[in-house]
Design an enzyme around this catalytic site. Sequence first.
Site, PDB file in Angstrom:
ATOM      1  N   GLU A 106      34.899  14.777   7.209  1.00 18.60           N
ATOM      2  CA  GLU A 106      35.815  13.962   8.000  1.00 18.60           C
ATOM      3  C   GLU A 106      35.052  12.786   8.596  1.00 18.60           C
ATOM      4  O   GLU A 106      33.881  12.910   8.982  1.00 18.60           O
ATOM      5  CB  GLU A 106      36.426  14.818   9.112  1.00 18.60           C
ATOM      6  CG  GLU A 106      37.639  14.207   9.782  1.00 18.60           C
ATOM      7  CD  GLU A 106      38.397  15.233  10.626  1.00 18.60           C
ATOM      8  OE1 GLU A 106      39.015  16.154  10.036  1.00 18.60           O
ATOM      9  OE2 GLU A 106      38.356  15.125  11.863  1.00 18.60           O
ATOM     10  N   ASP A 108      35.822   9.973  11.545  1.00 19.40           N
ATOM     11  CA  ASP A 108      36.806   9.801  12.621  1.00 19.40           C
ATOM     12  C   ASP A 108      36.601   8.563  13.479  1.00 19.40           C
ATOM     13  O   ASP A 108      35.491   8.309  13.966  1.00 19.40           O
ATOM     14  CB  ASP A 108      36.725  10.979  13.613  1.00 19.40           C
ATOM     15  CG  ASP A 108      37.096  12.306  13.001  1.00 19.40           C
ATOM     16  OD1 ASP A 108      37.698  12.317  11.935  1.00 19.40           O
ATOM     17  OD2 ASP A 108      36.771  13.338  13.612  1.00 19.40           O
ATOM     18  N   GLU A 110      38.437   7.890  17.057  1.00 17.53           N
ATOM     19  CA  GLU A 110      39.335   8.464  18.061  1.00 17.53           C
ATOM     20  C   GLU A 110      39.333   7.554  19.288  1.00 17.53           C
ATOM     21  O   GLU A 110      38.278   7.289  19.873  1.00 17.53           O
ATOM     22  CB  GLU A 110      38.901   9.877  18.457  1.00 17.53           C
ATOM     23  CG  GLU A 110      39.090  10.889  17.336  1.00 17.53           C
ATOM     24  CD  GLU A 110      38.613  12.270  17.722  1.00 17.53           C
ATOM     25  OE1 GLU A 110      39.363  13.237  17.496  1.00 17.53           O
ATOM     26  OE2 GLU A 110      37.487  12.390  18.245  1.00 17.53           O
TER      27      GLU A 110
END
Length: 294
Positions: A106, A108, A110
């Site tokens: 993953e 990311d 955020e």
Amino acid sequence: MIKNSKVTVFIGILIASVIQVSLSSVVSVGDFNKDFFVIWSPNHVNTSADGHERSLILDKDSGAGFASNDMFLFGEIDMQIKLVPGHSAGTVVAYYLTSDQPNRDEIDFEFLGNVEGKPYVLQTNVFADGLDNREERINLWFDPTKDFHTYSILWNLHQIVFMVDWVPIRVYRNHADKGVAYPRWQPMSLKITLWNGDSWATRGGKDKIDWSKGPFIASFKNYKIDGCIWKGNARFCRSDSNTNWWNKDRFSSLTGPQRRLFKWVRKYHLIYDYCQDNNRFNNNLPKECSLPKY
């Protein structure tokens, strides 16, 4: 003001030196209805009539999210995002690539909301072979709620580069030959979500969502997906053909202008780096922390 003028000059140099157009590899340049499907709470997703702009809504009932129809193994993804304005404490906007496997990979972005008047925090993270704990956080040098800004992920055989308006804010290099896990085998889809993260997102969960300030809305537009669509052939996606321009040697490390911008971000805007958190890792930092970023 001096710092902002410097970054403007650097950005001009950077765009001139690194933008690559390869129409043969462009998967999509902008219709959310054609390239994505809603994964959660369709009544909290609004899309413009032409499909070129989409917003997600968070209220007491639900957040929302959508995901790409295709999965990819390497490429570059750009998305223009305008974050939740005003009092956004406790809200999380996530924009990320994920393989959705038990040992998932993953990549990311955020965006962690804050109380009104305090800056948004941008957190990045990398999962490789199911392991994460690689968080970094920065404060942005602009208000991301006033206008759209471009957030990009370059993912290739050599490195993962997180960029904001073409400024590299983080680099995670492929040091697999030195025993460091790196996302290189699992295809990933692109997901975008808006949700309630007030158990941890703002000051470690001290500032909760104030539902009286809702609904909370984040908007998205002008995305570009330039990647290798997964069709079961890893060898094709790992090649450095003209179609897979991102795997070519010129994208194996940051350029000179990119390095200067990267150092500027680290000096003035970095607020947390797992590689500096000796207490968290009992003075045994992950191996990649001692290895070069470019």
